[in-house]
Design an enzyme around this catalytic site. Structure first.
Site, mmCIF file in Angstrom:
data_model
loop_
_atom_site.group_PDB
_atom_site.id
_atom_site.type_symbol
_atom_site.label_atom_id
_atom_site.label_comp_id
_atom_site.label_asym_id
_atom_site.label_seq_id
_atom_site.Cartn_x
_atom_site.Cartn_y
_atom_site.Cartn_z
ATOM 1 N N HIS A 166 -8.612 4.001 1.073
ATOM 2 C CA HIS A 166 -8.591 3.408 2.414
ATOM 3 C C HIS A 166 -9.592 4.148 3.283
ATOM 4 C CE1 HIS A 166 -4.932 1.080 1.586
ATOM 5 N NE2 HIS A 166 -4.630 2.109 0.803
ATOM 6 N N HIS A 174 -0.420 -4.208 -5.305
ATOM 7 C CA HIS A 174 0.547 -3.265 -4.734
ATOM 8 C C HIS A 174 1.885 -3.716 -5.306
ATOM 9 C CE1 HIS A 174 2.186 -0.608 -1.423
ATOM 10 N NE2 HIS A 174 3.258 -1.224 -1.894
ATOM 11 N N HIS A 210 -9.236 3.603 -5.748
ATOM 12 C CA HIS A 210 -8.312 3.056 -4.725
ATOM 13 C C HIS A 210 -8.403 3.924 -3.470
ATOM 14 C CE1 HIS A 210 -4.346 1.017 -3.607
ATOM 15 N NE2 HIS A 210 -4.673 1.782 -2.574
ATOM 16 N N ALA A 241 2.962 5.109 6.770
ATOM 17 C CA ALA A 241 2.902 5.550 5.373
ATOM 18 C C ALA A 241 1.473 5.896 4.998
ATOM 19 C CB ALA A 241 3.415 4.435 4.465
ATOM 20 N N HIS A 244 -1.537 2.579 -7.775
ATOM 21 C CA HIS A 244 -0.691 3.736 -7.420
ATOM 22 C C HIS A 244 0.715 3.662 -8.018
ATOM 23 C CE1 HIS A 244 0.442 0.835 -4.394
ATOM 24 N NE2 HIS A 244 -0.598 1.078 -3.621
ATOM 25 N N ASP A 263 -5.663 6.660 -3.307
ATOM 26 C CA ASP A 263 -4.893 6.034 -2.227
ATOM 27 C C ASP A 263 -4.917 6.898 -0.961
ATOM 28 O OD1 ASP A 263 -3.512 3.991 -1.025
ATOM 29 O OD2 ASP A 263 -1.551 4.590 -1.771
ATOM 30 N N LYS A 309 -7.145 -7.930 -3.719
ATOM 31 C CA LYS A 309 -5.959 -7.077 -3.596
ATOM 32 C C LYS A 309 -4.738 -7.872 -3.173
ATOM 33 C CE LYS A 309 -3.468 -3.350 -3.171
ATOM 34 N NZ LYS A 309 -3.576 -2.136 -2.416
HETATM 35 O O1 DOR Z 1 1.021 4.824 1.898
HETATM 36 C C1 DOR Z 1 0.285 3.861 1.982
HETATM 37 N N1 DOR Z 1 -0.669 3.770 2.948
HETATM 38 N N2 DOR Z 1 0.432 2.862 1.115
HETATM 39 C C2 DOR Z 1 -0.244 1.725 1.231
HETATM 40 O O2 DOR Z 1 -0.044 0.851 0.421
HETATM 41 C C3 DOR Z 1 -1.160 1.499 2.370
HETATM 42 C C4 DOR Z 1 -1.660 2.759 2.896
HETATM 43 C C5 DOR Z 1 -2.356 2.610 4.248
HETATM 44 O O3 DOR Z 1 -3.186 1.717 4.391
HETATM 45 O O4 DOR Z 1 -2.074 3.410 5.138
HETATM 46 ZN ZN ZN Z 2 -3.475 1.963 -0.875
#
Ligand code: DOR
Ligand code: ZN
Length: 359
Positions: A29, A150, A27, A277, A188, A261, A113
């Site tokens: 980004h 999620h 997982h 976040a 997560h 994550d 997703k």
């Molecule tokens: O904290 C997070 N950041 N949770 C998520 O689900 C997305 C991620 C983000 O893409 O920044």
């Molecule tokens: Zn994520």
């Protein structure tokens, strides 16, 4: 897994190394463009493969977009590193079932997703009601394309700390009753409710666990002031939940596996009146996980969690290479370059006790 100890003369100092099968990140980004180029080397150094999240702006909703994105990622892998992106599609209210067939036929899309609309970063195109997606989910079940969820409801009447538990009852249990053969990854997980559900549920379900949810409880967000670099979604929970996650990750149960994550945001977007976040852990994910497993006296369960359970769940071969962590103090940089801004990694400026040896 090899664990070596060399005793230094009469001192009680123990130098240890951990050598284990090269892991994958289930997982991640990566963003795109210059941002992606800035963060990708960290992941490519630690992991052989990663499930790449599709929450770009606009999101990755077609196989064609996923393939083009994969191509951009592969082109940005630094020379000498070997890394394979595993692509995903972003489920919307109108993702057609035929797109699932195209995705499966392409061989390059590994999952779809679910972002409930409004749940997190770039989730505006997410699903407003899963019932609108039933034909698409049916195709995923038929073609055996995993569904990554999620797991939070977005109802503002539900307390943010309860959103995962309510999701299990209101969304996940009904979904899995309707699609009993659909392969699901509860992404997560952050609560005892989720860990218990995944352990006890019938059928094909797995869960990823981040290093930050293993290492911290929600106090970390408020220690001595508000600390935006500990803010992610789902948000950190109370200590009893962290303990339940540790128990799950170190249990040896193959349903639980590594997913960082890691979610890069520019410093200014985090240190703001309405901060984004996401925790940045790609730089030092393995060291952070090792710290959590060691604190739980469970390094013997480390390799299965980092390197075996994930590929086994996805039906992919385990990696053949190895990586090595050495017990060595090092300081996490205060910040990292990120386009024309910076990222503040988790634990910036603090000392870690494990260090991945080159590459
Ligand atoms: O904290 C997070 N950041 N949770 C998520 O689900 C997305 C991620 C983000 O893409 O920044
Ligand atoms: Zn994520």
């Amino acid at each position: 897994m090899l664990v070596s100890r060399s005793y230094l003369m009469s001192m009680q100092t123990i130098t240890s190394t951990l050598t284990f099968a090269r892991p994958d990140d289930w997982h991640l980004h990566l963003r795109d463009g210059a941002d992606m180029a800035a963060v990708l080397p960290h992941t490519a150094r630690q992991f052989a493969r990663a499930i790449v999240m599709p929450n770009l702006k606009p999101p990755i909703t077609t196989t064609e977009q996923a393939q083009a994105y994969a191509q951009r990622i592969r082109a940005a892998v630094p020379a000498g590193l070997d890394f394979t992106p595993l692509m995903t599609l972003y489920l919307t209210d109108n993702l057609p079932p035929e797109e699932i067939r195209r995705a499966k036929d392409s061989g390059g899309v590994y999952a779809v997703k679910l972002y409930p609309a409004g749940a997190t970063t770039n989730s505006d195109f997410g699903v407003t009601d899963l019932r609108r997606c039933y034909k698409t989910l049916e195709m995923m079940q038929t073609l055996d394309l995993p569904f990554l969820v999620h797991g939070e409801v977005t109802d503002s009447a539900v307390d943010i700390f309860d959103r995962e538990a309510v999701f299990i009852e209101k969304v996940l249990i009904p979904l899995r009753a309707d699609f009993p053969a659909l392969r699901v990854v509860f992404e997560h997980i952050t609560t005892k409710h989720a860990a218990d559900y995944v352990r006890e549920a019938e059928g094909r379900i797995g869960a990823t666990i981040t290093p930050h949810h293993l290492l911290y409880n929600r106090n970390a967000i408020f220690t001595g002031g508000i600390r935006p670099h500990y803010y992610c979604l789902p948000v950190l929970k109370r200590e009893s939940h962290r303990q339940a996650l540790i128990a799950a990750a170190t249990s040896g149960n193959p349903r639980f596996f590594l997913g960082t994550d890691s979610a890069p945001h520019a410093r200014g977007a985090k240190e703001a009146a309405c901060g984004c976040a996401g925790c940045y852990v790609a730089l030092h994910a393995l060291e952070l996980y090792a710290e959590a497993f060691e604190a739980a006296n469970a390094l013997d369960k480390f390799e299965a969690f980092t390197s075996f359970h994930g590929p086994d769940f996805y039906g992919l071969p385990r990696n053949t290479g190895t990586v090595t962590l050495r017990r060595e103090d090092w300081q996490v940089p205060a910040q990292l370059e990120f386009g024309d801004s910076q990222i503040v990694p988790l634990r910036a400026g603090e000392t870690l006790r494990w260090k991945m040896i080159a590459p």
